[in-house]
Enzyme design. Structure first.
Site, PDB file in Angstrom:
ATOM      1  N   ARG A 156       2.123  20.285  -8.376  1.00 40.94           N
ATOM      2  CA  ARG A 156       2.395  18.867  -8.114  1.00 40.94           C
ATOM      3  C   ARG A 156       1.415  17.941  -8.845  1.00 40.94           C
ATOM      4  NH1 ARG A 156       1.603  21.592  -3.489  1.00 40.94           N
ATOM      5  NH2 ARG A 156       3.373  21.981  -2.140  1.00 40.94           N
ATOM      6  N   ARG A 177       1.176  29.976 -14.192  1.00 43.11           N
ATOM      7  CA  ARG A 177       1.528  31.382 -13.937  1.00 43.11           C
ATOM      8  C   ARG A 177       3.010  31.618 -14.158  1.00 43.11           C
ATOM      9  NH1 ARG A 177      -0.556  32.893  -8.145  1.00 43.11           N
ATOM     10  NH2 ARG A 177       0.559  30.958  -7.933  1.00 43.11           N
ATOM     11  N   THR A 178       3.832  30.698 -13.624  1.00 39.75           N
ATOM     12  CA  THR A 178       5.267  30.822 -13.870  1.00 39.75           C
ATOM     13  C   THR A 178       5.721  29.649 -14.724  1.00 39.75           C
ATOM     14  OG1 THR A 178       5.472  29.860 -11.683  1.00 39.75           O
ATOM     15  CG2 THR A 178       6.037  32.164 -11.879  1.00 39.75           C
ATOM     16  N   ALA A 237     -10.101  19.973  -9.782  1.00 39.70           N
ATOM     17  CA  ALA A 237      -9.526  21.012  -8.914  1.00 39.70           C
ATOM     18  C   ALA A 237     -10.607  21.608  -8.005  1.00 39.70           C
ATOM     19  CB  ALA A 237      -8.837  22.069  -9.761  1.00 39.70           C
ATOM     20  N   ARG A 238     -11.305  22.614  -8.477  1.00 40.42           N
ATOM     21  CA  ARG A 238     -12.440  23.174  -7.744  1.00 40.42           C
ATOM     22  C   ARG A 238     -13.513  23.534  -8.758  1.00 40.42           C
ATOM     23  NH1 ARG A 238     -10.792  21.076  -3.965  1.00 40.42           N
ATOM     24  NH2 ARG A 238     -10.181  21.923  -1.927  1.00 40.42           N
ATOM     25  N   GLU A 267     -21.145  22.330  -4.331  1.00 43.84           N
ATOM     26  CA  GLU A 267     -21.274  20.945  -3.855  1.00 43.84           C
ATOM     27  C   GLU A 267     -22.092  20.885  -2.569  1.00 43.84           C
ATOM     28  OE1 GLU A 267     -17.277  19.402  -3.531  1.00 43.84           O
ATOM     29  OE2 GLU A 267     -16.860  19.904  -5.606  1.00 43.84           O
ATOM     30  N   HIS A 285     -16.635  14.165  -5.864  1.00 44.18           N
ATOM     31  CA  HIS A 285     -15.405  14.695  -5.247  1.00 44.18           C
ATOM     32  C   HIS A 285     -14.567  13.564  -4.614  1.00 44.18           C
ATOM     33  CE1 HIS A 285     -13.566  18.600  -3.416  1.00 44.18           C
ATOM     34  NE2 HIS A 285     -12.647  17.662  -3.502  1.00 44.18           N
TER      35      HIS A 285
HETATM   36  C1  8YV Z   1     -10.326  16.485  -0.194  1.00 47.50           C
HETATM   37  C2  8YV Z   1      -9.473  18.160  -1.942  1.00 47.50           C
HETATM   38  O1  8YV Z   1     -11.161  15.402  -0.338  1.00 47.50           O
HETATM   39  O2  8YV Z   1      -7.386  18.279  -0.858  1.00 47.50           O
HETATM   40  C3  8YV Z   1      -8.244  18.869  -1.497  1.00 47.50           C
HETATM   41  O3  8YV Z   1      -8.108  20.069  -1.813  1.00 47.50           O
HETATM   42  O4  8YV Z   1     -10.230  18.696  -2.648  1.00 47.50           O
HETATM   43  C4  8YV Z   1      -9.751  16.768  -1.543  1.00 47.50           C
HETATM   44  O5  8YV Z   1      -8.615  15.994  -1.656  1.00 47.50           O
HETATM   45  C5  8YV Z   1     -11.061  17.555   0.517  1.00 47.50           C
HETATM   46  O6  8YV Z   1     -10.407  18.780   0.491  1.00 47.50           O
HETATM   47  C6  8YV Z   1     -11.266  17.134   1.949  1.00 47.50           C
HETATM   48  O7  8YV Z   1     -11.446  18.207   2.813  1.00 47.50           O
END
Ligand code: 8YV
Length: 329
Positions: A156, A177-178, A237-238, A267, A285
């Site tokens: 998305r 991946r797909t 993302a992460r 973090e 973040h």
């Molecule tokens: C949030 C995020 O701020 O949704 C996620 O995966 O990384 C962020 O949108 C965070 O997860 C809040 O817990």
């Protein structure tokens, strides 16, 4: 009977009001994440937990939660939760997709603009009194229109970034991946590439995969070495999808041109090597940080939680196997 809920951080007022009305609520009200001992003690009689990205909910935590039925994560990413351990105990895990797609895509595209056009450096120059007037060669950046954006992960949020990029006249490549149906690729105006090809061909690379053992350090020294020296990396993302130490080296040596980062490996700790680098933009973040988005995330977490506690299937259940698992309590 109202479900007994534990919430690990205060959420926007509208969410707190609904939680207070519809649940028996206890919550941690500090500015920092809840301490493990406080969390363990709070979970002893709670049926539902709403954690955030800063709370690690693993088997050791779940051992303190004998009556927990649902973990309604406040966030779309749920790598903070040991889903396998929850499933084993018959605990449902839910997340908050869709409601944060636009806000997060905005931050990804904002970082793309900020790095390409050197907003951070310009802002610091002005604030620190180092701007002595317009100069034809000052802070020259990279063009956006006509440049190629490579999206790694095309769910998305990746698709929402593609939509923004098309409006800025960028060419958009994706790896996922797909692969999508050719008709959908045509409709979205994107072309598929294998990951290494995408890295080599893109002027901007933006990451939109979930963090899993398979995506840990997906962008490592060898991936960075495939990118153009003029390329810019964006990560909303992460943090651990990128090897932060390798990224520092790549930015320092000019192996890639710049990076825009909203997420980090540990973090709120940030690799010390990133701070002095002028060719990266660092955000705390902020992906989903708008009042509307955070409110919708909280409401959705609550919808999920109420459904699970009422014995209904929550709309955003991520571990359907938990429904079949005999609760191991
Ligand atoms: C949030 C995020 O701020 O949704 C996620 O995966 O990384 C962020 O949108 C965070 O997860 C809040 O817990």
């Amino acid at each position: 009977m109202k479900p007994r809920v534990y919430l690990t951080r205060r959420l926007p007022d509208a969410v707190m009001e609904r939680l207070a009305a519809q649940t028996d609520l206890a919550f941690h009200d500090g500015a920092a994440p809840v301490a493990p001992e406080e969390l363990h003690a709070a979970l002893k009689d709670r049926e539902a937990l709403i954690p955030t990205v800063s709370d690690r909910i693993d088997a050791a935590v779940l051992a303190h939660a004998p009556v927990l039925r649902v973990i309604a994560n406040f966030g779309v990413g749920y790598n903070n939760i040991d889903v396998a351990a929850a499933t084993k105990r018959g605990i449902q895990v839910t997340n908050t997709p869709d409601v944060l797609t636009a806000a997060t895509a905005d931050v990804a595209f904002g970082l793309l603009l900020a790095t390409a056009r050197r907003f951070g450096e310009g802002e610091r120059m002005v604030r620190e009194g180092r701007w002595h007037g317009w100069d034809p060669l000052q802070l020259l950046g990279a063009d956006i229109a006509g440049a190629t954006l490579g999206l790694i992960g095309f769910g998305r949020i990746g698709q929402a970034v593609a939509h923004r990029a098309r409006a800025f006249d960028m060419r958009v490549l994706y790896w996922n991946r797909t692969r999508l149906e050719p008709g959908i690729e045509l409709e979205l105006g994107v072309d598929y590439r294998e990951r290494d090809e995408l890295l080599a061909e893109s002027d901007f690379v933006s990451l939109h995969v979930a963090y899993t053992p398979e995506t840990h350090h997906l962008i490592d020294a060898s991936a960075l070495a495939r990118m153009k020296p003029s390329a810019i990396l964006v990560n909303t993302a992460r943090g651990s999808i990128v090897d932060e130490a390798a990224l520092v080296e790549a930015l320092k040596s000019g192996r890639i041109s710049a990076a825009g980062l909203d997420v980090f490996e540990r973090e709120p700790h940030i690799h010390a090597g990133l701070y002095p680098l002028s060719n990266c933009v660092l955000l705390p973040h902020l992906g989903s940080a708008t009042i509307g988005t955070r409110t919708r995330m909280g409401m959705l977490a609550l919808d999920n939680l109420l459904a699970a506690c009422a014995g209904k299937r929550p709309p955003n259940l991520v571990n359907p196997d938990a429904l079949a698992a005999a609760p191991h309590r």
